[in-house]
Motif scaffolding. Structure first.
Motif, PDB file in Angstrom:
ATOM      1  N   ASN A  40      61.853  37.658  91.955  1.00  0.00           N
ATOM      2  CA  ASN A  40      62.200  37.132  93.276  1.00  0.00           C
ATOM      3  C   ASN A  40      63.600  36.524  93.318  1.00  0.00           C
ATOM      4  OD1 ASN A  40      61.709  34.816  91.841  1.00  0.00           O
ATOM      5  ND2 ASN A  40      60.345  33.898  93.362  1.00  0.00           N
ATOM      6  N   ASP A  41      64.390  36.729  92.270  1.00  0.00           N
ATOM      7  CA  ASP A  41      65.762  36.218  92.291  1.00  0.00           C
ATOM      8  C   ASP A  41      66.805  37.336  92.348  1.00  0.00           C
ATOM      9  OD1 ASP A  41      67.606  34.033  92.269  1.00  0.00           O
ATOM     10  OD2 ASP A  41      68.127  34.619  90.205  1.00  0.00           O
ATOM     11  N   ARG A  42      66.405  38.601  92.234  1.00  0.00           N
ATOM     12  CA  ARG A  42      67.345  39.730  92.281  1.00  0.00           C
ATOM     13  C   ARG A  42      66.976  40.612  93.462  1.00  0.00           C
ATOM     14  NH1 ARG A  42      71.277  38.602  89.642  1.00  0.00           N
ATOM     15  NH2 ARG A  42      71.943  40.318  88.390  1.00  0.00           N
ATOM     16  N   VAL A  43      67.988  41.031  94.228  1.00  0.00           N
ATOM     17  CA  VAL A  43      67.764  41.914  95.376  1.00  0.00           C
ATOM     18  C   VAL A  43      68.816  43.020  95.376  1.00  0.00           C
ATOM     19  CG1 VAL A  43      66.702  40.161  96.848  1.00  0.00           C
ATOM     20  CG2 VAL A  43      69.176  40.437  96.873  1.00  0.00           C
ATOM     21  N   LEU A  44      68.493  44.125  96.048  1.00  0.00           N
ATOM     22  CA  LEU A  44      69.448  45.193  96.269  1.00  0.00           C
ATOM     23  C   LEU A  44      69.972  45.035  97.698  1.00  0.00           C
ATOM     24  CD1 LEU A  44      67.738  48.334  94.680  1.00  0.00           C
ATOM     25  CD2 LEU A  44      69.704  47.053  93.831  1.00  0.00           C
ATOM     26  N   VAL A  45      71.277  44.998  97.816  1.00  0.00           N
ATOM     27  CA  VAL A  45      71.910  44.820  99.116  1.00  0.00           C
ATOM     28  C   VAL A  45      72.562  46.131  99.527  1.00  0.00           C
ATOM     29  CG1 VAL A  45      73.669  43.558 100.396  1.00  0.00           C
ATOM     30  CG2 VAL A  45      72.312  42.380  98.666  1.00  0.00           C
ATOM     31  N   LEU A 105      55.907  42.080  93.603  1.00  0.00           N
ATOM     32  CA  LEU A 105      57.194  41.406  93.459  1.00  0.00           C
ATOM     33  C   LEU A 105      57.445  41.157  91.977  1.00  0.00           C
ATOM     34  CD1 LEU A 105      59.633  40.128  94.803  1.00  0.00           C
ATOM     35  CD2 LEU A 105      58.328  38.023  95.020  1.00  0.00           C
ATOM     36  N   ASP A 106      58.438  41.860  91.439  1.00  0.00           N
ATOM     37  CA  ASP A 106      58.730  41.780  90.019  1.00  0.00           C
ATOM     38  C   ASP A 106      59.675  40.619  89.716  1.00  0.00           C
ATOM     39  OD1 ASP A 106      58.745  42.622  87.314  1.00  0.00           O
ATOM     40  OD2 ASP A 106      60.628  43.700  87.660  1.00  0.00           O
ATOM     41  N   LEU A 154      60.583  32.623  98.529  1.00  0.00           N
ATOM     42  CA  LEU A 154      59.489  31.658  98.452  1.00  0.00           C
ATOM     43  C   LEU A 154      58.222  32.230  97.821  1.00  0.00           C
ATOM     44  CD1 LEU A 154      59.872  30.020 101.983  1.00  0.00           C
ATOM     45  CD2 LEU A 154      60.772  29.199  99.797  1.00  0.00           C
ATOM     46  N   ARG A 155      58.162  33.539  97.690  1.00  0.00           N
ATOM     47  CA  ARG A 155      56.962  34.172  97.129  1.00  0.00           C
ATOM     48  C   ARG A 155      57.011  34.144  95.599  1.00  0.00           C
ATOM     49  NH1 ARG A 155      54.265  37.509 101.115  1.00  0.00           N
ATOM     50  NH2 ARG A 155      55.491  37.439 103.027  1.00  0.00           N
ATOM     51  N   PRO A 156      55.870  33.960  94.957  1.00  0.00           N
ATOM     52  CA  PRO A 156      55.844  33.926  93.489  1.00  0.00           C
ATOM     53  C   PRO A 156      55.920  35.332  92.893  1.00  0.00           C
ATOM     54  CG  PRO A 156      53.641  33.587  94.360  1.00  0.00           C
ATOM     55  CD  PRO A 156      54.564  33.638  95.537  1.00  0.00           C
ATOM     56  N   GLN A 157      56.413  35.413  91.648  1.00  0.00           N
ATOM     57  CA  GLN A 157      56.455  36.694  90.956  1.00  0.00           C
ATOM     58  C   GLN A 157      55.036  37.199  90.771  1.00  0.00           C
ATOM     59  OE1 GLN A 157      58.697  35.929  87.367  1.00  0.00           O
ATOM     60  NE2 GLN A 157      60.506  36.913  88.234  1.00  0.00           N
ATOM     61  N   GLY A 158      54.881  38.526  90.816  1.00  0.00           N
ATOM     62  CA  GLY A 158      53.568  39.137  90.645  1.00  0.00           C
ATOM     63  C   GLY A 158      52.783  39.212  91.943  1.00  0.00           C
ATOM     64  N   LYS A 159      53.313  38.693  93.028  1.00  0.00           N
ATOM     65  CA  LYS A 159      52.640  38.700  94.320  1.00  0.00           C
ATOM     66  C   LYS A 159      52.651  40.114  94.896  1.00  0.00           C
ATOM     67  CE  LYS A 159      51.326  36.750  98.316  1.00  0.00           C
ATOM     68  NZ  LYS A 159      50.098  36.143  98.561  1.00  0.00           N
ATOM     69  N   GLN A 160      51.474  40.572  95.394  1.00  0.00           N
ATOM     70  CA  GLN A 160      51.411  41.877  96.049  1.00  0.00           C
ATOM     71  C   GLN A 160      51.943  41.753  97.473  1.00  0.00           C
ATOM     72  OE1 GLN A 160      47.573  43.717  95.929  1.00  0.00           O
ATOM     73  NE2 GLN A 160      47.909  44.494  93.864  1.00  0.00           N
TER      74      GLN A 160
END
Length: 192
Positions: free
Chosen positions: A88-93, A85-86, A64-70
């Motif tokens: 918000n659709d890719r994560v490391l699991v 946040l570079d 839910l957070r926008p890109q570029g958000k600290q």
């Protein structure tokens, strides 16, 4: 193992009435030990499920957070560093043993949900096994106490005292692993 009687509930325990006092005591101690080990496993599964629930919630909040958000990035349970946040659709699991896999947010949420479902299934299966073991331990304890009551105090009180103390310790443990007292129908036996 004794054959199950028609109409009686089927258990994995032998015919407990036919066992000696020593065999009953050993069976009860073994069943109690297995119940404790299963309870530890159930607690570990609950902890892992709670952690995965938190991870799933964190993924939802992150999406839910926008890109570029600290934001603050946790390095440990109590150490955080500032980050941005570079994507918000890719994560490391973390898939275990130090391996991480890059996934989309949807795949990450799906991974968490599948693991939660697996853990819940395992929990239910272990809970059933623990309940059966607890029933066996309780039945052995009841029969052991009944057999001890049948023995007359005059014919073997000196021999029975250690058996009574063992039953009392197993049945009435307090926080430090000892028993305060036990009353089995004849004078109280105090166990340190």
């Amino acid at each position: 193992m004794a054959a199950a009687k028609p109409g009686a509930p089927s258990t994995a325990s032998p015919d407990l009435d036919q066992l000696t006092l020593d065999q009953l005591r050993s069976l009860k101690e073994q069943a109690d030990l297995e119940v404790n080990l299963l309870q530890d496993s159930l607690n570990n599964i609950s902890t892992a499920t709670a952690r995965l629930d938190l991870a799933s919630t964190a993924l939802h909040d992150l999406s839910l957070r926008p890109q570029g958000k600290q934001l603050l990035v946790p390095l440990t349970g109590s150490l955080y560093v500032k980050g941005v946040l570079d994507d918000n659709d890719r994560v490391l699991v973390d898939v275990g043993t130090g391996y991480f896999v890059e996934k989309t947010m949807v795949e990450g949420k799906d991974y968490c949900q599948r693991k939660i479902n697996l853990l819940k299934s395992n929990y239910e299966q272990l809970y059933e096994v623990a309940a059966k073991k607890k029933t066996i331990a309780d039945e052995a304890g009841v029969i052991l106490q009944a057999k001890l009551k049948q023995l007359s105090p005059s014919s073997g009180a000196g021999i029975m005292a250690p058996l009574v103390a063992t039953v009392a310790t197993a049945e009435h443990q307090n926080g430090n692993g000892s028993c305060r007292h036990w009353s089995g129908g004849w004078p109280n036996v105090v166990v340190p």
